[in-house]
Write a protein that holds these residues in place. Structure first.
Motif, PDB file in Angstrom:
ATOM      1  N   LEU A   1      39.296  49.311  31.874  1.00 22.66           N
ATOM      2  CA  LEU A   1      38.094  48.632  31.389  1.00 22.66           C
ATOM      3  C   LEU A   1      37.958  47.218  31.963  1.00 22.66           C
ATOM      4  N   HIS A   2      38.762  46.930  32.981  1.00 21.01           N
ATOM      5  CA  HIS A   2      38.554  45.665  33.688  1.00 21.01           C
ATOM      6  C   HIS A   2      38.796  45.936  35.174  1.00 21.01           C
ATOM      7  N   CYS A   3      37.721  46.322  35.835  1.00 17.97           N
ATOM      8  CA  CYS A   3      37.834  46.774  37.218  1.00 17.97           C
ATOM      9  C   CYS A   3      36.624  46.243  37.995  1.00 17.97           C
ATOM     10  N   HIS A   4      36.887  45.367  38.948  1.00 20.01           N
ATOM     11  CA  HIS A   4      35.783  44.779  39.739  1.00 20.01           C
ATOM     12  C   HIS A   4      35.457  45.685  40.915  1.00 20.01           C
ATOM     13  N   LEU A   5      34.192  46.012  41.047  1.00 18.82           N
ATOM     14  CA  LEU A   5      33.773  46.874  42.156  1.00 18.82           C
ATOM     15  C   LEU A   5      34.138  46.255  43.512  1.00 18.82           C
TER      16      LEU A   5
ATOM     17  N   CYS B   1      34.513  38.364  28.430  1.00 15.68           N
ATOM     18  CA  CYS B   1      34.488  37.098  29.167  1.00 15.68           C
ATOM     19  C   CYS B   1      35.861  36.833  29.766  1.00 15.68           C
ATOM     20  N   HIS B   2      35.903  36.555  31.074  1.00 22.57           N
ATOM     21  CA  HIS B   2      37.154  36.116  31.674  1.00 22.57           C
ATOM     22  C   HIS B   2      37.490  34.753  31.056  1.00 22.57           C
ATOM     23  N   ALA B   3      38.645  34.636  30.463  1.00 17.12           N
ATOM     24  CA  ALA B   3      39.031  33.345  29.879  1.00 17.12           C
ATOM     25  C   ALA B   3      40.548  33.299  29.706  1.00 17.12           C
TER      26      ALA B   3
ATOM     27  N   GLY C   1      38.809  38.913  28.915  1.00 13.74           N
ATOM     28  CA  GLY C   1      39.476  39.261  30.166  1.00 13.74           C
ATOM     29  C   GLY C   1      40.672  38.355  30.382  1.00 13.74           C
ATOM     30  N   HIS C   2      41.859  38.906  30.349  1.00 12.26           N
ATOM     31  CA  HIS C   2      43.148  38.226  30.560  1.00 12.26           C
ATOM     32  C   HIS C   2      43.639  37.494  29.299  1.00 12.26           C
ATOM     33  N   GLY C   3      43.115  36.291  29.020  1.00 12.43           N
ATOM     34  CA  GLY C   3      43.531  35.575  27.806  1.00 12.43           C
ATOM     35  C   GLY C   3      44.981  35.121  27.822  1.00 12.43           C
TER      36      GLY C   3
ATOM     37  N   THR D   1      43.377  47.398  36.243  1.00 12.65           N
ATOM     38  CA  THR D   1      43.694  47.045  37.631  1.00 12.65           C
ATOM     39  C   THR D   1      43.170  45.667  38.023  1.00 12.65           C
ATOM     40  N   ASP D   2      42.021  45.269  37.468  1.00 20.61           N
ATOM     41  CA  ASP D   2      41.304  44.046  37.854  1.00 20.61           C
ATOM     42  C   ASP D   2      40.724  44.212  39.268  1.00 20.61           C
ATOM     43  N   ASP D   3      41.580  44.172  40.303  1.00 23.71           N
ATOM     44  CA  ASP D   3      41.089  44.254  41.692  1.00 23.71           C
ATOM     45  C   ASP D   3      42.035  45.136  42.505  1.00 23.71           C
TER      46      ASP D   3
HETATM   47 ZN   LIG Z   1      38.640  40.137  36.508  1.00 24.59          ZN
END
Ligand SMILES: [Zn+2]
Length: 363
Positions: free
Chosen positions: A27-31, A218-220, A241-243, A298-300
């Motif tokens: 649920l956190h995957c940048h195209l 929100c990435h934070a 996102g991350h935290g 995965t994120d990226d």
């Molecule tokens: Zn990200």
């Protein structure tokens, strides 16, 4: 000074094979962070964009972040090689489709794909067309690979309010005109360099999204300090996102636990961006033990050269048992921006696979 322990690669091939079979969601995957190096070469050829290298081996060092990367800002620079390649409907559709295929290899059953469409749009390629192209690629991928996929529209911290307004309005429009089946826009995110552009500058978008009922993340907490995290919580985002820097403020941590706000964790991403000094310093286990809901993502995957199975292996290196990871995968469904009926459907699909995996663990 005590030297940092080396980045421990996770697993034996047997363990990796088991981790691969766990049903997962990402649920956190940048195209734009998920491109294959081969695809980057092809797209450059098609669009006649000059790349710093012309073969996979040499190009990899330019489009994947090296272990010597010093910060999130440096990490984000890699994306600027990729943006010129993603400015046509064909390119966007292709990378969205290929992402589904890559997710299927990880046994990912649901992927939430995020990107900032303003970075791809231009005079002849509107934000709406960018979104439509991605949705088309995901629909094709979903059909072929059986990976359910939706889109989260990213606002971008270094863009002007005017530019973000355009992306936000498009997201609103797509979100309101939900198709009955297939990929759709399910939420809004804020991405980019949080050290230079604090979360509170974007309050109007989060407030409006909340009033309309559009889910937000929100990435934070990826860079030092907790101000951006505090702001995200004040703006009542559903996920963070991350935290990672949450550990610095026990009051905020308590709030996250009580409000059941999940953290979208990307372990390798956090190591490479120096959000954590080294792998063993990653707080994901401590978050989990403190009662924070975590998901593994995965994120990226392209820029990091990883897949989600690798990230599950990293979690094992940090003390998670495979059984716990099965549970984390299942519980992550709860945090998706989809309907309760869709969540139920996914959980049912997961359950039958989980029974089989748990039996293997007992033998
Ligand atoms: Zn990200």
């Amino acid at each position: 000074m005590i030297p940092h322990p080396p980045l421990k690669e996770p697993s034996s091939s047997q363990l990796t094979s088991f981790l691969r079979q766990i049903p997962k969601v990402d649920l956190h995957c940048h195209l734009d962070g998920s491109l294959r190096v081969k695809t980057i070469l092809d797209l450059a050829r098609e669009t006649q964009v000059k790349l710093p290298a012309n073969n996979i081996k040499d190009l990899t060092s330019f489009v994947q972040v090296s272990p010597t990367c010093q910060s999130l800002s440096e990490f984000l620079q890699v994306f600027y090689v990729l943006y010129p390649l993603l400015r046509t409907p064909q390119a966007i559709e292709r990378v969205a489709y290929e992402l589904c295929e890559d997710c299927a290899k990880d046994n990912i059953r649901y992927v939430e794909v995020r990107f900032a469409p303003m970075l791809n749009a231009h005079d002849k390629f509107s934000i709406e067309d960018v979104l439509n192209s991605a949705l088309k690629g995901l629909a094709r991928g979903e059909k072929k690979w059986g990976v359910q996929a939706d889109v989260v529209v990213c606002l971008f911290r270094s863009h002007s309010t005017k530019e973000n307004r355009k992306a936000f309005e498009a997201a609103k429009h797509f979100w309101a005109s939900t198709p009955t089946s297939g990929p759709r826009v399910v939420g809004i995110d804020l991405a980019g360099d949080e050290a230079r552009h604090p979360t509170l500058e974007f309050s109007e978008f989060f407030e409006e999204a909340r009033s309309l009922g559009i889910p937000t993340t929100c990435h934070a907490g990826e860079t030092k300090g907790t101000e951006n995290l505090k702001a995200a919580l004040e703006l009542r985002v559903q996920r963070i996102g991350h935290g990672i820097h949450l550990m610095e403020d026990q009051k905020l941590l308590k709030q996250v636990v009580e409000r059941r706000i999940p953290l979208e964790i990307g372990i390798t991403s956090n190591v490479r961006t120096k959000t954590v000094s080294h792998l063993q310093a990653h707080p994901v286990r401590a978050f989990h033990d403190a009662g924070v809901r975590v998901s593994l993502n995965t994120d990226d995957r392209g820029i990091l050269g990883i897949d989600l199975t690798h990230e599950y292996g990293m979690a094992v290196s940090l003390g998670f048992q495979p059984k716990e990871l099965i549970q984390i995968g299942l519980e992550s469904i709860e945090h998706l921006f989809i309907t309760p009926e869709e969540k139920m459907g996914l959980k049912e699909k997961f359950q039958s696979e989980i029974v089989r995996l748990n039996k293997r663990l007992q033998n």
